[in-house]
Scaffold this motif. Structure first.
Motif, PDB file in Angstrom:
ATOM      1  N   PRO A  50      13.864 -20.116  -7.724  1.00 50.64           N
ATOM      2  CA  PRO A  50      14.390 -18.796  -8.031  1.00 50.64           C
ATOM      3  C   PRO A  50      15.203 -18.724  -9.318  1.00 50.64           C
ATOM      4  O   PRO A  50      15.531 -17.637  -9.785  1.00 50.64           O
ATOM      5  N   VAL A  51      15.538 -19.879  -9.889  1.00 53.51           N
ATOM      6  CA  VAL A  51      16.392 -19.900 -11.071  1.00 53.51           C
ATOM      7  C   VAL A  51      16.056 -21.141 -11.895  1.00 53.51           C
ATOM      8  O   VAL A  51      15.603 -22.154 -11.363  1.00 53.51           O
ATOM      9  N   GLY A  52      16.247 -21.039 -13.216  1.00 56.20           N
ATOM     10  CA  GLY A  52      15.961 -22.171 -14.088  1.00 56.20           C
ATOM     11  C   GLY A  52      16.642 -21.992 -15.430  1.00 56.20           C
ATOM     12  O   GLY A  52      17.203 -20.927 -15.725  1.00 56.20           O
ATOM     13  N   ALA A  53      16.590 -23.029 -16.252  1.00 55.06           N
ATOM     14  CA  ALA A  53      17.269 -22.998 -17.543  1.00 55.06           C
ATOM     15  C   ALA A  53      16.360 -23.547 -18.635  1.00 55.06           C
ATOM     16  O   ALA A  53      15.611 -24.501 -18.420  1.00 55.06           O
ATOM     17  N   LEU A  54      16.457 -22.942 -19.821  1.00 59.25           N
ATOM     18  CA  LEU A  54      15.680 -23.390 -20.973  1.00 59.25           C
ATOM     19  C   LEU A  54      16.332 -22.890 -22.254  1.00 59.25           C
ATOM     20  O   LEU A  54      17.315 -22.141 -22.218  1.00 59.25           O
ATOM     21  N   SER A  55      15.787 -23.280 -23.392  1.00 58.18           N
ATOM     22  CA  SER A  55      16.268 -22.805 -24.679  1.00 58.18           C
ATOM     23  C   SER A  55      16.040 -21.301 -24.796  1.00 58.18           C
ATOM     24  O   SER A  55      14.951 -20.793 -24.495  1.00 58.18           O
ATOM     25  N   GLU A  56      17.064 -20.583 -25.258  1.00 59.49           N
ATOM     26  CA  GLU A  56      16.907 -19.143 -25.477  1.00 59.49           C
ATOM     27  C   GLU A  56      15.828 -18.865 -26.518  1.00 59.49           C
ATOM     28  O   GLU A  56      15.037 -17.909 -26.362  1.00 59.49           O
ATOM     29  N   LEU A  57      15.746 -19.680 -27.563  1.00 61.20           N
ATOM     30  CA  LEU A  57      14.734 -19.478 -28.598  1.00 61.20           C
ATOM     31  C   LEU A  57      13.330 -19.656 -28.042  1.00 61.20           C
ATOM     32  O   LEU A  57      12.426 -18.865 -28.342  1.00 61.20           O
ATOM     33  N   ILE A  58      13.130 -20.693 -27.233  1.00 61.67           N
ATOM     34  CA  ILE A  58      11.811 -20.898 -26.638  1.00 61.67           C
ATOM     35  C   ILE A  58      11.498 -19.784 -25.652  1.00 61.67           C
ATOM     36  O   ILE A  58      10.355 -19.304 -25.565  1.00 61.67           O
ATOM     37  N   PHE A  59      12.491 -19.330 -24.910  1.00 55.96           N
ATOM     38  CA  PHE A  59      12.293 -18.223 -23.969  1.00 55.96           C
ATOM     39  C   PHE A  59      11.753 -16.984 -24.690  1.00 55.96           C
ATOM     40  O   PHE A  59      10.755 -16.379 -24.265  1.00 55.96           O
ATOM     41  N   HIS A  60      12.370 -16.625 -25.797  1.00 54.19           N
ATOM     42  CA  HIS A  60      11.916 -15.444 -26.535  1.00 54.19           C
ATOM     43  C   HIS A  60      10.545 -15.673 -27.176  1.00 54.19           C
ATOM     44  O   HIS A  60       9.741 -14.740 -27.283  1.00 54.19           O
ATOM     45  N   SER A  61      10.272 -16.911 -27.580  1.00 57.72           N
ATOM     46  CA  SER A  61       8.948 -17.227 -28.108  1.00 57.72           C
ATOM     47  C   SER A  61       7.877 -17.074 -27.035  1.00 57.72           C
ATOM     48  O   SER A  61       6.791 -16.535 -27.289  1.00 57.72           O
ATOM     49  N   LEU A  62       8.167 -17.518 -25.817  1.00 54.26           N
ATOM     50  CA  LEU A  62       7.217 -17.371 -24.708  1.00 54.26           C
ATOM     51  C   LEU A  62       6.970 -15.902 -24.381  1.00 54.26           C
ATOM     52  O   LEU A  62       5.831 -15.501 -24.087  1.00 54.26           O
ATOM     53  N   HIS A  69      13.281 -31.173 -11.792  1.00 54.06           N
ATOM     54  CA  HIS A  69      12.820 -31.362 -13.165  1.00 54.06           C
ATOM     55  C   HIS A  69      11.313 -31.076 -13.242  1.00 54.06           C
ATOM     56  O   HIS A  69      10.528 -31.711 -12.538  1.00 54.06           O
ATOM     57  N   VAL A  70      10.929 -30.138 -14.103  1.00 55.21           N
ATOM     58  CA  VAL A  70       9.518 -29.756 -14.215  1.00 55.21           C
ATOM     59  C   VAL A  70       8.923 -30.135 -15.567  1.00 55.21           C
ATOM     60  O   VAL A  70       7.757 -29.833 -15.826  1.00 55.21           O
ATOM     61  N   GLY A  71       9.695 -30.772 -16.447  1.00 60.10           N
ATOM     62  CA  GLY A  71       9.145 -31.292 -17.691  1.00 60.10           C
ATOM     63  C   GLY A  71       9.517 -30.512 -18.935  1.00 60.10           C
ATOM     64  O   GLY A  71      10.474 -30.853 -19.617  1.00 60.10           O
ATOM     65  N   THR A  72       8.783 -29.449 -19.222  1.00 62.12           N
ATOM     66  CA  THR A  72       8.957 -28.714 -20.474  1.00 62.12           C
ATOM     67  C   THR A  72       9.637 -27.366 -20.242  1.00 62.12           C
ATOM     68  O   THR A  72       9.709 -26.869 -19.115  1.00 62.12           O
ATOM     69  N   HIS A  73      10.096 -26.762 -21.326  1.00 60.35           N
ATOM     70  CA  HIS A  73      10.756 -25.461 -21.253  1.00 60.35           C
ATOM     71  C   HIS A  73       9.801 -24.381 -20.742  1.00 60.35           C
ATOM     72  O   HIS A  73      10.196 -23.534 -19.930  1.00 60.35           O
ATOM     73  N   ASP A  74       8.565 -24.384 -21.228  1.00 58.22           N
ATOM     74  CA  ASP A  74       7.624 -23.365 -20.768  1.00 58.22           C
ATOM     75  C   ASP A  74       7.296 -23.547 -19.291  1.00 58.22           C
ATOM     76  O   ASP A  74       7.063 -22.564 -18.572  1.00 58.22           O
ATOM     77  N   ALA A  75       7.312 -24.804 -18.815  1.00 57.75           N
ATOM     78  CA  ALA A  75       7.090 -25.035 -17.384  1.00 57.75           C
ATOM     79  C   ALA A  75       8.237 -24.468 -16.562  1.00 57.75           C
ATOM     80  O   ALA A  75       8.023 -23.942 -15.453  1.00 57.75           O
ATOM     81  N   VAL A  76       9.465 -24.540 -17.079  1.00 58.58           N
ATOM     82  CA  VAL A  76      10.609 -23.929 -16.389  1.00 58.58           C
ATOM     83  C   VAL A  76      10.386 -22.433 -16.242  1.00 58.58           C
ATOM     84  O   VAL A  76      10.552 -21.858 -15.153  1.00 58.58           O
ATOM     85  N   ARG A 100       7.644 -20.660 -16.325  1.00 58.14           N
ATOM     86  CA  ARG A 100       6.549 -20.351 -15.404  1.00 58.14           C
ATOM     87  C   ARG A 100       6.962 -20.591 -13.954  1.00 58.14           C
ATOM     88  O   ARG A 100       6.578 -19.839 -13.055  1.00 58.14           O
ATOM     89  N   THR A 101       7.713 -21.653 -13.731  1.00 59.17           N
ATOM     90  CA  THR A 101       8.153 -21.973 -12.376  1.00 59.17           C
ATOM     91  C   THR A 101       9.038 -20.868 -11.814  1.00 59.17           C
ATOM     92  O   THR A 101       8.900 -20.473 -10.644  1.00 59.17           O
ATOM     93  N   VAL A 102       9.949 -20.347 -12.639  1.00 57.74           N
ATOM     94  CA  VAL A 102      10.834 -19.277 -12.182  1.00 57.74           C
ATOM     95  C   VAL A 102      10.053 -17.978 -12.016  1.00 57.74           C
ATOM     96  O   VAL A 102      10.229 -17.250 -11.027  1.00 57.74           O
ATOM     97  N   GLN A 103       9.184 -17.665 -12.953  1.00 58.01           N
ATOM     98  CA  GLN A 103       8.416 -16.425 -12.855  1.00 58.01           C
ATOM     99  C   GLN A 103       7.564 -16.395 -11.586  1.00 58.01           C
ATOM    100  O   GLN A 103       7.428 -15.354 -10.932  1.00 58.01           O
ATOM    101  N   SER A 104       7.002 -17.553 -11.218  1.00 58.45           N
ATOM    102  CA  SER A 104       6.149 -17.610 -10.026  1.00 58.45           C
ATOM    103  C   SER A 104       6.954 -17.614  -8.734  1.00 58.45           C
ATOM    104  O   SER A 104       6.392 -17.443  -7.650  1.00 58.45           O
ATOM    105  N   GLY A 105       8.277 -17.864  -8.842  1.00 59.92           N
ATOM    106  CA  GLY A 105       9.108 -17.913  -7.651  1.00 59.92           C
ATOM    107  C   GLY A 105       9.152 -19.268  -6.985  1.00 59.92           C
ATOM    108  O   GLY A 105       9.768 -19.422  -5.924  1.00 59.92           O
ATOM    109  N   VAL A 159       3.258 -15.385 -22.731  1.00 55.81           N
ATOM    110  CA  VAL A 159       3.103 -16.492 -21.788  1.00 55.81           C
ATOM    111  C   VAL A 159       3.790 -16.144 -20.472  1.00 55.81           C
ATOM    112  O   VAL A 159       3.326 -16.526 -19.395  1.00 55.81           O
ATOM    113  N   ILE A 160       4.901 -15.407 -20.561  1.00 54.30           N
ATOM    114  CA  ILE A 160       5.630 -14.916 -19.399  1.00 54.30           C
ATOM    115  C   ILE A 160       5.877 -13.426 -19.582  1.00 54.30           C
ATOM    116  O   ILE A 160       5.780 -12.907 -20.707  1.00 54.30           O
ATOM    117  N   GLN A 161       6.188 -12.732 -18.501  1.00 52.31           N
ATOM    118  CA  GLN A 161       6.371 -11.281 -18.545  1.00 52.31           C
ATOM    119  C   GLN A 161       7.837 -10.922 -18.300  1.00 52.31           C
ATOM    120  O   GLN A 161       8.443 -11.389 -17.325  1.00 52.31           O
TER     121      GLN A 161
END
Length: 289
Positions: A191-203, A174-181, A183-188, A208-210
């Motif tokens: 290797p895998v994580g889950a979040l809201s699809e809407l927040i993902f597209h907003s990021l 557990h890393v707290g927030t959707h954006d933290a998920v 970032r955690t996956v992007q940094s490696g 915020v992520i690439q």
């Protein structure tokens, strides 16, 4: 659906004083509305300013918007009457309802004509997870324990589709927030994580992520969207005014800040599907909340 000028509500009052205020404040001159801390708090507060203005004009009274430190503190604030209105995540509402039976969901966000959204499971682009079955043996990043699309639903999705059980077949982190998920996956770091699809597209839209550093692994089935919830002991005319303020909201820019195109009426029964999901995962709502 975020702290400076807005975050001044006394969310940490003693439980007894809060309970007494809750019993007396059926028609308060100031309303306190809490927003779920599912993203960076400063972003949520910035997005909340137009909504605060709208509600003050529609209701003819002061409105104070707060962002709680985590999901549990928001549930407890609702339970003890420290807030009158809250924008809960679907599962955190279910948890709150299990502790405060008198609270009432009255509006739900609508996006693309539907009062639902999805969870997305993402993986590091060059990492070991290419499909759901690959989650086995790896750490998986989730948001808050009470998050719907960043914990409850993706864990249930993995269980239903692969038979893999969290903490038995893969490590739950557990890393707290959707954006933290994200970032955690992007940094490696996971290797895998889950979040809201809407927040993902907003990021993604806010850089915020690439996109090239992440891949989509799976999507959940539709989830009932975030509900607006109020204290059930508010004066009837005030409750109707609050309903109208959301259900009649047409300001496109304001609505986009909450990743919805409007609000529709809802009730408690709409969230029974999440109670069933918790049952499948053998989660004890009383202990979680």
């Amino acid at each position: 659906m975020n702290r400076r000028s807005l975050l001044a509500a006394p969310l940490l009052l003693p439980a007894l004083a809060a309970t007494q205020a809750h019993a007396q404040a059926q028609n308060p001159t100031r309303l306190r509305m809490a927003l779920l801390p599912d993203e960076n708090a400063s972003t949520i507060i910035q997005n909340a300013q137009p909504l605060r203005t709208h509600l003050m004009q529609a209701l003819g009274r002061d409105v104070q918007v707060v962002v709680t430190t985590d999901y549990s503190s928001m549930i407890e604030a609702m339970r003890f009457g420290r807030i009158e209105i809250a924008y809960f995540g679907p599962f955190s509402y279910v948890l709150a309802k299990s502790r405060a039976e008198g609270i009432e969901p009255f509006a739900v966000g609508v996006e693309r004509g539907s009062p639902t959204y999805r969870s997305i499971i993402i993986a590091t682009a060059d990492g070991p997870v290419k499909k759901l079955e690959d989650v086995r043996g790896h750490p998986m990043a989730f948001g808050d324990q009470a998050s719907t699309s960043s914990h409850l639903v993706p864990r249930a999705t993995i269980l239903r589709r692969t038979g893999l059980v969290g903490e038995r077949d893969f490590r739950v982190v557990h890393v707290g927030t959707h954006d933290a998920v994200a970032r955690t996956v992007q940094s490696g770091r996971a290797p895998v994580g889950a979040l809201s699809e809407l927040i993902f597209h907003s990021l993604l839209a806010r850089n915020v992520i690439q996109r090239e550093r992440l891949v989509d692994v799976a999507f959940s089935d539709p989830i009932p969207n975030y509900p607006m919830v109020m204290q059930g002991n508010l004066a009837p005319e005030l409750k109707q005014a609050i309903r109208n303020a959301f259900l009649n909201l047409r300001d496109g820019e304001l609505l986009r800040n909450f990743r919805v195109e409007g609000f529709a009426a809802t009730d408690d029964a709409a969230y029974d599907v999440l109670r069933e999901t918790a049952r499948i995962l053998n989660l004890d709502l009383g202990r979680m909340s």
